[in-house]
Design an enzyme around this catalytic site. Structure first.
Site, PDB file in Angstrom:
ATOM      1  N   GLU A 155       5.960 -74.670  25.858  1.00 34.96           N
ATOM      2  CA  GLU A 155       5.433 -75.968  26.619  1.00 34.96           C
ATOM      3  C   GLU A 155       4.997 -75.422  28.045  1.00 34.96           C
ATOM      4  O   GLU A 155       5.605 -74.585  28.610  1.00 34.96           O
ATOM      5  CB  GLU A 155       6.720 -76.699  26.627  1.00 34.96           C
ATOM      6  CG  GLU A 155       6.440 -78.096  27.047  1.00 34.96           C
ATOM      7  CD  GLU A 155       5.661 -78.955  26.971  1.00 34.96           C
ATOM      8  OE1 GLU A 155       4.197 -78.650  26.810  1.00 34.96           O
ATOM      9  OE2 GLU A 155       5.956 -80.293  26.460  1.00 34.96           O
ATOM     10  N   ASP A 156       4.143 -76.272  28.454  1.00 39.46           N
ATOM     11  CA  ASP A 156       3.776 -76.072  30.017  1.00 39.46           C
ATOM     12  C   ASP A 156       4.640 -76.252  30.782  1.00 39.46           C
ATOM     13  O   ASP A 156       5.049 -75.492  31.895  1.00 39.46           O
ATOM     14  CB  ASP A 156       2.216 -76.837  30.317  1.00 39.46           C
ATOM     15  CG  ASP A 156       2.403 -78.274  29.881  1.00 39.46           C
ATOM     16  OD1 ASP A 156       3.109 -78.646  29.370  1.00 39.46           O
ATOM     17  OD2 ASP A 156       1.388 -78.910  30.124  1.00 39.46           O
TER      18      ASP A 156
ATOM     19  N   ASP B 295       9.675 -82.064  31.733  1.00 40.38           N
ATOM     20  CA  ASP B 295       9.578 -83.239  32.873  1.00 40.38           C
ATOM     21  C   ASP B 295      10.794 -83.870  32.637  1.00 40.38           C
ATOM     22  O   ASP B 295      12.046 -83.715  32.807  1.00 40.38           O
ATOM     23  CB  ASP B 295       8.588 -83.684  33.091  1.00 40.38           C
ATOM     24  CG  ASP B 295       8.161 -84.490  34.076  1.00 40.38           C
ATOM     25  OD1 ASP B 295       9.023 -84.649  35.221  1.00 40.38           O
ATOM     26  OD2 ASP B 295       7.377 -85.635  34.217  1.00 40.38           O
TER      27      ASP B 295
ATOM     28  N   LYS C  53      11.211 -79.057  35.713  1.00 40.81           N
ATOM     29  CA  LYS C  53      11.408 -79.847  36.836  1.00 40.81           C
ATOM     30  C   LYS C  53      12.653 -80.898  36.711  1.00 40.81           C
ATOM     31  O   LYS C  53      12.815 -81.924  36.031  1.00 40.81           O
ATOM     32  CB  LYS C  53      10.230 -81.144  36.319  1.00 40.81           C
ATOM     33  CG  LYS C  53       9.294 -81.123  37.800  1.00 40.81           C
ATOM     34  CD  LYS C  53       8.238 -82.332  37.577  1.00 40.81           C
ATOM     35  CE  LYS C  53       6.974 -82.152  38.041  1.00 40.81           C
ATOM     36  NZ  LYS C  53       6.420 -83.447  37.927  1.00 40.81           N
TER      37      LYS C  53
ATOM     38  N   PHE D 240       3.868 -83.712  41.637  1.00 36.10           N
ATOM     39  CA  PHE D 240       2.945 -83.429  40.458  1.00 36.10           C
ATOM     40  C   PHE D 240       1.960 -82.188  40.830  1.00 36.10           C
ATOM     41  O   PHE D 240       1.226 -82.135  41.628  1.00 36.10           O
ATOM     42  CB  PHE D 240       1.827 -84.829  40.380  1.00 36.10           C
ATOM     43  CG  PHE D 240       1.279 -84.738  39.204  1.00 36.10           C
ATOM     44  CD1 PHE D 240       1.682 -85.173  37.960  1.00 36.10           C
ATOM     45  CD2 PHE D 240      -0.155 -84.356  38.919  1.00 36.10           C
ATOM     46  CE1 PHE D 240       1.043 -85.158  36.726  1.00 36.10           C
ATOM     47  CE2 PHE D 240      -0.796 -84.437  37.788  1.00 36.10           C
ATOM     48  CZ  PHE D 240      -0.187 -84.837  36.718  1.00 36.10           C
ATOM     49  N   VAL D 241       2.096 -81.308  39.893  1.00 35.50           N
ATOM     50  CA  VAL D 241       1.406 -79.954  39.838  1.00 35.50           C
ATOM     51  C   VAL D 241       0.502 -79.753  38.901  1.00 35.50           C
ATOM     52  O   VAL D 241       0.323 -80.714  37.587  1.00 35.50           O
ATOM     53  CB  VAL D 241       2.313 -78.807  39.775  1.00 35.50           C
ATOM     54  CG1 VAL D 241       3.395 -78.934  40.944  1.00 35.50           C
ATOM     55  CG2 VAL D 241       3.395 -79.039  38.488  1.00 35.50           C
TER      56      VAL D 241
ATOM     57  N   ARG E   9      -7.283 -77.558  34.725  1.00 33.69           N
ATOM     58  CA  ARG E   9      -6.518 -76.731  33.725  1.00 33.69           C
ATOM     59  C   ARG E   9      -7.014 -75.215  33.791  1.00 33.69           C
ATOM     60  O   ARG E   9      -6.175 -74.401  33.722  1.00 33.69           O
ATOM     61  CB  ARG E   9      -6.700 -77.103  32.338  1.00 33.69           C
ATOM     62  CG  ARG E   9      -6.293 -78.525  31.718  1.00 33.69           C
ATOM     63  CD  ARG E   9      -6.338 -78.448  30.383  1.00 33.69           C
ATOM     64  NE  ARG E   9      -6.092 -79.977  29.744  1.00 33.69           N
ATOM     65  CZ  ARG E   9      -4.955 -80.285  29.619  1.00 33.69           C
ATOM     66  NH1 ARG E   9      -3.853 -80.059  29.930  1.00 33.69           N
ATOM     67  NH2 ARG E   9      -4.819 -81.619  29.071  1.00 33.69           N
TER      68      ARG E   9
HETATM   69  P1  IMP Z   1       7.974 -85.096  29.451  1.00 33.61           P
HETATM   70  O1  IMP Z   1       8.105 -85.747  28.151  1.00 33.61           O
HETATM   71  O2  IMP Z   1       8.270 -85.934  30.607  1.00 33.61           O
HETATM   72  O3  IMP Z   1       9.023 -83.902  29.596  1.00 33.61           O
HETATM   73  O4  IMP Z   1       6.749 -84.559  29.897  1.00 33.61           O
HETATM   74  C1  IMP Z   1       6.078 -83.512  29.305  1.00 33.61           C
HETATM   75  C2  IMP Z   1       4.562 -83.318  29.473  1.00 33.61           C
HETATM   76  O5  IMP Z   1       4.048 -84.282  30.934  1.00 33.61           O
HETATM   77  C3  IMP Z   1       4.063 -82.078  29.928  1.00 33.61           C
HETATM   78  O6  IMP Z   1       3.810 -81.434  28.645  1.00 33.61           O
HETATM   79  C4  IMP Z   1       2.977 -82.318  30.680  1.00 33.61           C
HETATM   80  O7  IMP Z   1       1.763 -82.532  29.792  1.00 33.61           O
HETATM   81  C5  IMP Z   1       3.235 -83.570  31.333  1.00 33.61           C
HETATM   82  N1  IMP Z   1       3.631 -83.276  32.864  1.00 33.61           N
HETATM   83  C6  IMP Z   1       4.788 -83.422  32.936  1.00 33.61           C
HETATM   84  N2  IMP Z   1       4.975 -83.322  34.594  1.00 33.61           N
HETATM   85  C7  IMP Z   1       3.664 -82.785  35.056  1.00 33.61           C
HETATM   86  C8  IMP Z   1       2.948 -82.251  36.259  1.00 33.61           C
HETATM   87  O8  IMP Z   1       3.649 -82.073  37.096  1.00 33.61           O
HETATM   88  N3  IMP Z   1       1.701 -82.174  36.143  1.00 33.61           N
HETATM   89  C9  IMP Z   1       0.705 -82.026  34.788  1.00 33.61           C
HETATM   90  N4  IMP Z   1       1.376 -82.523  33.887  1.00 33.61           N
HETATM   91  C10 IMP Z   1       3.042 -82.725  33.759  1.00 33.61           C
HETATM   92 MG    MG Z   2       1.432 -81.416  28.212  1.00 31.83          MG
END
Ligand code: IMP
Ligand code: MG
Length: 185
Positions: free
Chosen positions: A104-105, A108, A136, A158-159, A171
């Protein structure tokens, strides 16, 4: 002289350089190679599209037989998680009895991964582990989801870059930077 990157003007601050990313990925590759010492059946599951660059670099630092698969899920609207997770593309491999390493990237809220893991568990893999480039932790909602391998902790900003996007842009920036607020507010 090399021309400045077209996206540089949109970046408030670089928080992780290209060099730091590559160095950390080498370390993670070693950690993962040691952790899966006994396994010869690892499915690296890339969560599209943000993790493509990380998967590509990380996989080359893992000295084990791995296969690649891809899954596309959507949970994000703009810059905050909607809490809704939709499977756009499922994986192709049969994962029953195999070791799945999710790539995963960024983690969050954790909602996306919680949903993906719950789905994968129904298919009875031998194990599921998570490797994320960024974490995060301040934003976590799903407390029971945590990364087994984590590149860097980042603050609640936000990165973009190195796979991470804002509306599909940024990207291909080779580093991680904070996006200027005026571009998304
Ligand atoms: P989560 O479900 O909230 O954990 O979100 C995960 C997804 O949200 C990641 O795979 C990212 O695609 C996107 N995401 C969360 N934070 C960021 C950020 O700071 N920049 C860009 N994409 C983000
Ligand atoms: Mg993503």
């Amino acid at each position: 002289m090399q021309k400045e990157h077209v996206y540089k003007k949109d970046i408030l601050e670089v928080i992780i350089t290209e060099k730091q990313i590559q160095k950390r990925i080498k370390e993670l590759g070693r950690e993962i190679t040691e952790a899966y010492d006994e396994s010869d059946d690892i499915v690296m599951l890339c969560i599209l599209r943000g993790a493509v660059l990380f998967m590509s670099d990380l996989s080359r630092q893992i000295n084990l037989p791995v296969v690649f698969d891809f899954m596309d899920v959507s949970s994000y609207e703009g810059t905050s998680s909607s809490g809704m997770v939709r499977i756009i593309k499922d994986l192709e491999e049969n994962i029953e009895g195999r070791d799945v390493l999710i790539i995963e990237d960024i983690m969050d809220t954790g909602l996306t991964l919680k949903h993906v893991i719950d789905l994968l568990k129904t298919r009875e893999p031998a194990s599921i582990k998570i490797a994320t480039l960024l974490d995060k932790p301040e934003r976590r909602v799903e407390k029971e989801v945590s990364a087994d391998f984590n590149g860097f902790e980042v603050p609640d900003k936000f990165v973009v870059g190195y796979g991470l996007d804002y509306q599909e842009k940024y990207r291909n920036l080779p580093y991680i930077g904070v996006l200027k607020k005026e571009l998304y507010i």
